[in-house]
Design a protein around this motif. Structure first.
Motif, PDB file in Angstrom:
ATOM      1  N   ASP A 305       0.868  -1.181   0.000  1.00 52.19           N
ATOM      2  CA  ASP A 305       0.000   0.000   0.000  1.00 52.19           C
ATOM      3  C   ASP A 305       0.906   1.232   0.000  1.00 52.19           C
ATOM      4  O   ASP A 305       1.409   1.626   1.047  1.00 52.19           O
ATOM      5  CB  ASP A 305      -0.893  -0.058   1.250  1.00 52.19           C
ATOM      6  N   HIS A 370      -2.180   2.374   9.404  1.00 50.81           N
ATOM      7  CA  HIS A 370      -2.974   1.172   9.657  1.00 50.81           C
ATOM      8  C   HIS A 370      -2.051  -0.017   9.444  1.00 50.81           C
ATOM      9  O   HIS A 370      -0.994   0.118   8.804  1.00 50.81           O
ATOM     10  CB  HIS A 370      -4.206   1.106   8.739  1.00 50.81           C
ATOM     11  N   HIS A 377      -6.243  -3.141   4.968  1.00 50.22           N
ATOM     12  CA  HIS A 377      -6.442  -2.582   6.309  1.00 50.22           C
ATOM     13  C   HIS A 377      -6.504  -3.776   7.250  1.00 50.22           C
ATOM     14  O   HIS A 377      -7.570  -4.292   7.564  1.00 50.22           O
ATOM     15  CB  HIS A 377      -7.730  -1.748   6.382  1.00 50.22           C
ATOM     16  N   THR A 391       1.435   1.107   7.653  1.00 52.83           N
ATOM     17  CA  THR A 391       1.705   2.187   6.708  1.00 52.83           C
ATOM     18  C   THR A 391       1.931   3.468   7.494  1.00 52.83           C
ATOM     19  O   THR A 391       1.494   3.586   8.635  1.00 52.83           O
ATOM     20  CB  THR A 391       0.520   2.448   5.760  1.00 52.83           C
ATOM     21  N   GLU A 393       1.232   7.388   6.396  1.00 50.95           N
ATOM     22  CA  GLU A 393       0.675   8.067   5.227  1.00 50.95           C
ATOM     23  C   GLU A 393      -0.069   9.362   5.538  1.00 50.95           C
ATOM     24  O   GLU A 393      -1.278   9.451   5.341  1.00 50.95           O
ATOM     25  CB  GLU A 393      -0.264   7.115   4.479  1.00 50.95           C
ATOM     26  N   GLU A 408       2.895   7.779   1.204  1.00 49.66           N
ATOM     27  CA  GLU A 408       2.624   6.577   2.003  1.00 49.66           C
ATOM     28  C   GLU A 408       3.697   5.518   1.767  1.00 49.66           C
ATOM     29  O   GLU A 408       4.010   5.179   0.623  1.00 49.66           O
ATOM     30  CB  GLU A 408       1.249   5.999   1.609  1.00 49.66           C
TER      31      GLU A 408
HETATM   32 MN    MN Z   1      -2.967   2.909   3.472  1.00 53.30          MN
END
Ligand code: MN
Ligand code: GLY
Ligand code: MN
Length: 447
Positions: A305, A370, A377, A391, A393, A408
């Protein structure tokens, strides 16, 4: 020898960048890892029993498997579930036709699908000895139908006054398993009022928070593929291009490396960049716009992510640069705060404090971090510990200025701090501009 080896590794790397990998390397024996996870859960259960539900088939497409169930079994097929007996609980005594009952502490329920159904959906596993062996579970039995069927089976099998733990399934994407749980609870309460139901979510969150080496390797690979996808996509960033073609280029780069997209990518230019979860990806890139790209490859269901923000014209305007640099400083401060004992709240505060100083905090409209894992998530809990993947971000979204910036990265918590898995993807403003200049040289012809 070391040099020779290095030469070899370097050669292999050069080759690997020239041709997409033919297959993803296997993670560290995932079957054994899942067995360990179930054994850990059984230790936690003690005298209790647990039921973990898989996604049912609800439409023409195979559903995305529920994370807790996938974590414990690796089964992607629909309509499955897992019944576990705690280490100190009475084992189940399962009836067998023509033989004496089988004692079991692990029952994987698999859909007893017809050959036509197996072909139709390309199912991998059927009830029986072969699946039990392949998945290293004690036994794989035919799944009863729906929540009511499961309740009836449990009513027959569980001892008097048993305590049964079930995840609560409270997330929005849990809607289908939640419906099964509801039917099961209702039927079980009627058939066996002595059985006590309690929540299992917390323990699953605890276990899933800390990743084992196989999970970290899968995520590292997902991150590497995502970084390559960003690099290969830069040449498409120019005025007149569409968000859709940028999205398509990212997807192509991910899929040709045998990975999947972990979610619908955000390719958001201009005013759309001010929408953190924009996913329509259907506008045109205009000179002077910023473009926010949030993309992640998924390897063995482990989701990267990553987000970067680029100036479509190749250079930030002074105002864009001011906002961009503030977001980057906020992200660096937040990353510096990631270490064992910190919390997502303290990491968030580190980012927010910087944006407050820059008078931009009111435009930072989401949390900083997260967990990531089987779900983008991912469930996580408690203070940060080595082996957690999160992460970082921060973002600033100013609609009135057609401006959005998010940066991120995926970060692994280590013994002494953290390691940014996506550190090789440039994010300093000057590096971003240099990367865009280099990519322009190989820009595709416009038709
Ligand atoms: Mn994220
Ligand atoms: N890509 C979704 C998120 O950043 O949380
Ligand atoms: Mn993201």
């Amino acid at each position: 020898m070391r040099f020779l080896l290095r030469g070899f590794v370097l050669g292999a790397l050069v080759l690997a960048s020239a041709i997409p990998a033919t297959a993803n390397p296997p993670t560290v024996d995932p079957v054994a890892a899942r067995k360990r996870r179930r054994a850990e859960l059984q230790r936690f259960l003690g005298k209790d029993y647990a039921l973990v539900l898989g996604q049912p088939l609800t439409d023409v497409l195979l559903p995305r498997q529920e994370g807790h169930f996938l974590y414990l079994t690796g089964v992607q097929d629909p309509d499955a579930s897992l019944l576990l007996v705690g280490r100190d609980a009475t084992p189940l005594s399962l009836p067998r036709r023509g033989e004496k009952p089988q004692e079991a502490r692990e029952v994987l329920f698999l859909r007893n699908a017809s050959p036509r159904f197996v072909q139709f959906y390309g199912l991998r596993y059927l009830p029986g000895k072969q699946s039990a062996k392949d998945l290293a579970v004690e036994c794989a039995r035919a799944a009863p139908r729906g929540g009511r069927g499961l309740a009836r089976r449990l009513a027959q099998w569980l001892p008097t006054d048993a305590r049964l733990r079930l995840p609560a399934y409270k997330r929005p994407d849990h809607i289908t398993v939640r419906a099964i749980r509801k039917a099961l609870v209702k039927e079980l309460a009627a058939a066996r009022p002595d059985i006590v139901l309690t929540d299992l979510t917390l323990q699953l969150r605890r276990q899933r928070s800390i990743k084992d080496p196989g999970e970290i390797r899968a995520l590292e690979r997902a991150v590497r593929i995502t970084m390559t996808a960003f690099r290969e996509t830069l040449k498409h960033l120019r005025p007149g291009a569409t968000e859709g073609e940028v999205d398509g280029a990212l997807l192509f780069a991910v899929r040709r490396r045998r990975a999947q997209p972990a979610y619908r990518f955000v390719v958001a230019a201009g005013i759309n960049a001010a929408i953190p979860h924009y996913f329509r990806n259907e506008s045109t890139l205009r000179a002077g716009d910023l473009i926010v790209i949030d993309a992640g490859a998924e390897v063995d269901r482990y989701a990267a992510d990553i987000t970067r923000t680029y100036p479509v014209s190749g250079r930030f305007t002074p105002r864009q640069r001011t906002v961009y640099d503030a977001v980057l400083r906020a992200q660096e401060a937040a990353i510096a705060a990631v270490r064992p004992g910190a919390t997502l709240r303290t990491v968030d505060k580190a980012a927010r404090d910087i944006l407050k100083e820059a008078k931009l905090a009111r435009y930072f409209i989401h949390g900083t971090s997260h967990h990531v894992g089987l779900d983008v998530h991912d469930p996580g809990i408690g203070p940060l510990q080595p082996g957690m993947l999160i992460t970082v971000e921060p973002g600033v979204y100013i609609r009135d200025e057609r401006l959005g910036v998010r940066i991120e990265d995926v970060v692994l918590v280590t013994k002494d701090g953290c390691r940014v898995l996506s550190a090789d993807l440039p994010k300093k403003a000057a590096e971003i501009e240099a990367a865009l200049r280099a990519a322009r040289k190989q820009a595709p012809e416009r038709k």
